[in-house]
Design an enzyme around this catalytic site. Sequence first.
Site, PDB file in Angstrom:
ATOM      1  CG  ASP A  28      -1.619   1.134   1.327  1.00 18.10           C
ATOM      2  OD1 ASP A  28      -1.783   1.958   0.530  1.00 18.10           O
ATOM      3  OD2 ASP A  28      -2.470   1.419   2.478  1.00 18.10           O
ATOM      4  CG  ASP A 123      -2.869   3.768  -2.930  1.00 13.48           C
ATOM      5  OD1 ASP A 123      -3.863   3.153  -3.050  1.00 13.48           O
ATOM      6  OD2 ASP A 123      -2.712   4.892  -1.992  1.00 13.48           O
ATOM      7  CD  GLU A 124      -5.628  -0.520  -1.145  1.00 15.28           C
ATOM      8  OE1 GLU A 124      -5.716  -0.516   0.192  1.00 15.28           O
ATOM      9  OE2 GLU A 124      -6.538  -0.819  -1.744  1.00 15.28           O
TER      10      GLU A 124
HETATM   11 MG   LIG Z   1      -2.301   3.998   0.292  1.00 13.22          MG
END
Ligand SMILES: [Mg+2]
Length: 429
Positions: A28, A123-124
């Site tokens: 993350d 973003d993961e």
């Molecule tokens: Mg994040």
Amino acid sequence: MTGPLIAGARPRLASLPESPEVGWLFLDLNAYFASVEQQERPELRGRPVAVVPMITRNTCCIAASYEAKAFGVKTGVSLADARKLCPQIELVAGQPRLYVEYHHRILAAVEQCLPVDSVLSIDEMACRLLGRERQVENARRLARAVKAALRQVGETLRCSVGLAPNRFLAKVASDMQKPDGLTVLLARDLPQALFALAPGDLPGIGPRMQQRLARAGITTMPQMAALSPGAMRGLWGSVLGERMWHWMRGADFHDPEPPRKSLGKQHVLAPEFRPFAAAWPVALKMLHMAAGELRQLGLWARGLGLGCEFLGGPPPAFWQDQCRFLPCRNEFTLQAHLRRLWARCPPRPLILISVYFDRLAAEGERTLPLFEAADDRRDRASAAMDALNRKFGPQTVYPAGLYPARDSAPVRIPFRTIPRLDRFKAQTG
Ligand SMILES: [Mg+2]
């Protein structure tokens, strides 16, 4: 932009006897949009930065740098509140195209270390560990390699990594230490390793579920862990509760992605498009973009919805309406439906428009309409338009009515799905 090639990023793994300890690596990125801005603009490094969709009064922060978080500025805080919390805050208008470009470079960098199994948002991402990678020391080595690869993409980029027996817990672990964290949850420590968390820290337990749990007297993780699988199923009112019981204890399975039920676009209008008449081309453009996505995904819509938020004035602040029809994805028929919905909307100045398709059907689920011929021609015209736009850029051919809004409603910053880069080409000029 071409990413650097990260040669030899994949670390050598020790040859340990194989006894699987962790099954997933979840990654993350920390303060992703703000870090990308700090990477691109070194003068922003070390400073409180808030990313906003556009710099207007009625906006809110969609991301904050760690320096800004220290002042209490976080996602969703209004611009006015952000300025109150941190008068020296640097505001940056978000650049979706840039974040998507970085996303693809990050993905490539991670894949130099180990294959990415699933991209969960911009973003993961999650990687399944196999063989020796499942040894916890080897998994840690991979996590450090991933972090190093990320810094080659941008020295400001940091991520929190979670290692755990399943994807659900790996995500939970990635959330336990920020920024730049590395947290391991081992099967033998479960579920006790989760006891310091609150039920609401688990993915899938939102405010409503938290309330339901609280009404049943469950406000802590030890209380939740004392429930039986059946009791959890009962509390959730679905099989999800029972699945969560097994995930909390390290079982490694996850559900296939559910089929999409709806697809749409939402857009905050720039001042010149807020008068009711001026907003129509923007609505058309949103329909055009959503319809292109529908066709790209091979789906058909059986419903269209239009939602409008008014700019000030007397209540109601919102208006919305829907219509249903036979499976359709050609732009011409969909435009006619949108026009009818638009005619029902009170003609007041608008601040936000959303256009969405629902009751989506895949190719196989579509029941053929009785009178196909007319729509068939329109389908072929839409397909030809898509082919030209794929070849020459996304706005080579488009319905004439959206011409006044051709530069508005840019591709929004994606949270759930990552658009392909070619969707941004027209905005680079
Ligand atoms: Mg994040």
